[in-house]
Design an enzyme around this catalytic site. Structure first.
Site, PDB file in Angstrom:
ATOM      1  N   SER A 122       0.827  -1.211   0.000  1.00 49.55           N
ATOM      2  CA  SER A 122       0.000   0.000   0.000  1.00 49.55           C
ATOM      3  C   SER A 122       0.859   1.259   0.000  1.00 49.55           C
ATOM      4  CB  SER A 122      -0.948   0.007   1.198  1.00 49.55           C
ATOM      5  OG  SER A 122      -0.239  -0.202   2.371  1.00 49.55           O
TER       6      SER A 122
ATOM      7  N   HIS B   8      -3.444  -3.632  -5.616  1.00 46.75           N
ATOM      8  CA  HIS B   8      -3.688  -3.116  -4.268  1.00 46.75           C
ATOM      9  C   HIS B   8      -5.157  -3.231  -3.880  1.00 46.75           C
ATOM     10  CE1 HIS B   8      -3.666   0.503  -1.306  1.00 46.75           C
ATOM     11  NE2 HIS B   8      -3.419  -0.621  -0.690  1.00 46.75           N
TER      12      HIS B   8
ATOM     13  N   GLU C  85      -6.637  -1.261  -6.990  1.00 57.93           N
ATOM     14  CA  GLU C  85      -5.756  -0.424  -7.805  1.00 57.93           C
ATOM     15  C   GLU C  85      -4.765  -1.341  -8.530  1.00 57.93           C
ATOM     16  OE1 GLU C  85      -5.695   3.642  -5.111  1.00 57.93           O
ATOM     17  OE2 GLU C  85      -4.208   2.116  -4.681  1.00 57.93           O
TER      18      GLU C  85
ATOM     19  N   ASN D  59      -5.023   6.280  -1.220  1.00 60.59           N
ATOM     20  CA  ASN D  59      -4.297   6.814  -0.063  1.00 60.59           C
ATOM     21  C   ASN D  59      -3.747   8.207  -0.322  1.00 60.59           C
ATOM     22  OD1 ASN D  59      -4.838   4.730   1.639  1.00 60.59           O
ATOM     23  ND2 ASN D  59      -2.979   3.582   1.147  1.00 60.59           N
TER      24      ASN D  59
END
Ligand code: NAI
Length: 506
Positions: free
Chosen positions: A121, A142, A154, A192
């Site tokens: 991540s 991800h 992702e 993120n």
């Protein structure tokens, strides 16, 4: 369905590996579980079987399907036993050395055509794959926690990743019932990265003493429609998890001010007040439930003063209509009478500056956030300046609460809570577009599915108006002199010509 990959190896069978294994098995793929910790993969398999039993009980899975899933999922005791896989997904500890070593060892076991994926991540996919002999088949995949419920994945090509593996991983994600989005290999990828605006700006507002965290949570829930306020969210995730993410993204972007973490969060992590799991974070928890302090009710005011509204107020016509509906006595003179409550509605500027620039009496001046359409908001937000008299603050509060709508009164700052947080979210999203990290469409999808925002960040910018968001940022930059509020060129261009943020470039 014919699975995209017949046999999937999962390395690291903790929270993430387990979830990925479940989804992979449910596509019809055979799954091999491997973990370096003795007994860990067996425990994971047990948990998976229990999960499938639960789905059968709920009627969401046929008993024979559960039996097939159990039959096709097994533990292996060494990497060598992954030789027959056509995809291996890694979900081990988040350390570059561990991941690099693992993939190098894996390359000795599997053929050069086998797809390899990392669930990292926060590390660079390119860096993890740098020592591979066949980096073309290696990519980031991800997932989010909990994997079965978080429906976005992702797909991240590293600099040497080939197109075919990304296509195959995307197809596999779709078979899992998830939505794949394509992100370039940049710190935080999409979700993120895009998520930095919300908590970071909220922490900054608290640390400036503008409003307490419970007030900020209420404002963002009621005005923007977030399911959880930023502090409720940080308590749920755990500051011990989210603060290091903030630090990591800030460092990886070479101290880009937009991602600057908060000293307040670092202190709370050091003190162990990390959130729900610790029993205390921003809120206290008893039996897992947050203890909310009830909101004070609106003050009673015996004599309501007349109200004068600045000619430069945002949404002035709507504000005047609102005051009429609330039964206010509205002054129409060029300047307020000596008794009047003076209302200003700036975008980005603080109430003090507005009072000084417009030559208003600061003691009688109160601000209202008109970035939000009053008809659609469940809360109105007022701001005082350091000179605002108590009777004027109370009059404004009582007046705005007359129809039963909730009201928050905050201290003066450049931009109100919603203006600041929305502007931070939209600006970071715009910079993601500027950097070409993903397409605007994938950005919207990833944020809605990965962060649960009520709308994508670009749609949010459109909803409040790109020009308004730009004005908030420009003015906040003036108030704070802080480069974190510098608008992204992408937003600047669109805001300047009043273009929709979802407008696709030719
Ligand atoms: P975890 O700590 O629950 O599980 C990791 C597992 O990997 C453990 O069972 C451990 O024994 C095993 N392991 C460690 N080193 C190993 C090695 N060299 N070979 C084989 N097995 C090894 O961790 P979690 O939360 O499942 O995270 C795993 C990965 O997924 C990390 O890269 C993390 O950054 C990423 N991730 C985590 C998310 C989360 O919310 N927990 C979300 C998205 C990605």
């Amino acid at each position: 369905m014919t699975p995209q990959f017949n046999t999937t190896g999962i390395i690291g069978t903790g929270a993430m590996g387990r979830g990925i294994a479940q989804m992979a098995a449910q596509t019809g793929s055979h799954v091999c579980l491997f973990d370096s910790q003795p007994g860990a993969s067996a425990k994971a398999l047990e948990a998976l079987c229990a999960q499938w039993d639960k789905l059968v009980e709920k009627g969401r899975l046929a008993p024979e399907q559960a039996a097939a899933l159990k039959l096709h999922t097994r533990c292996v005791g060494s990497l060598d036993e992954l030789a027959a896989c056509d995809l291996v997904i890694e979900a081990i500890v988040e350390r570059l050395d561990a991941k690099t070593e693992l993939f190098m060892a894996l390359e000795k076991v599997v053929g050069p055509e086998v797809a390899l994926a990392t669930n990292t991540s926060s590390l660079s996919v390119t860096a993890i794959g740098a020592l591979l002999q066949h980096p073309g088949r290696f990519a980031g995949m991800h997932f989010f926690n909990p994997v079965p419920l978080m429906k976005v994945v992702e797909i991240i090509p590293g600099l040497r990743t080939g197109a075919a593996v990304c296509g195959a991983l995307s197809a596999f994600a779709r078979q899992m019932g998830h939505t794949p989005v394509r992100a370039s290999d940049t710190p935080g990828f999409i979700v993120n990265h895009a998520g930095r605006g919300y908590g970071t700006e909220a922490l900054r507002i608290v640390s400036e003493g503008v409003a307490d965290f419970a007030t900020i949570d209420r404002i963002l829930r009621d005005q923007v429609g977030f399911k959880l306020g930023p502090f409720e969210l940080m308590d749920l995730t755990g500051l011990d998890v989210s603060h290091p993410v903030m630090e990591s993204i800030y460092r990886q972007y070479y101290e880009e001010p937009r991602y600057r973490p908060s000293a307040l969060a670092a202190q709370r992590v050091a003190g162990g007040l990390v959130g729900r799991k610790a029993g205390e974070g921003f809120y206290r928890y008893t039996d897992g439930a947050a203890v909310f302090v009830p909101e004070a009710s609106a003050p009673e005011v015996a004599a309501m003063p007349p109200v004068w509204v600045s000619p430069r107020a945002a949404r002035r016509a709507e504000l005047l209509q609102l005051l009429k509906t609330l039964g206010a006595s509205i002054e129409t003179g060029a300047s307020p009478s000596p008794l009047a409550l003076t209302l200003v509605a700036p975008l980005g500027f603080d109430i003090t500056t507005v009072a000084v620039v417009e030559r208003l009496d600061p003691a009688r001046t109160v601000g209202i956030d008109m970035l939000v359409d009053d008809a659609t908001t469940r809360r109105r937000v007022l701001a005082t300046n350091p000179a605002t008299r108590v009777d004027m603050r109370q009059a404004a509060h009582a007046l705005m609460a007359r129809d039963g709508k909730r009201v928050s009164v905050i201290r003066d700052s450049g931009g109100f809570v919603t203006q600041r947080v929305v502007a931070a979210i939209v600006n970071i999203a715009s910079d993601i577009c500027q950097q070409g990290i993903c397409s605007p469409t994938d950005l919207e999808t990833a944020v809605k599915l990965g962060l649960g925002y009520p709308m994508g960040p670009l749609e949010m910018g459109n909803c409040y108006g790109p020009t308004n968001v730009l004005e908030v940022l420009f003015n906040m930059q003036t108030v704070y002199g802080d480069p974190r509020y510098r608008p992204s060129p992408w937003l600047r261009r669109r805001g300047a010509i009043g273009l929709s943020l979802l407008h696709e470039e030719e």
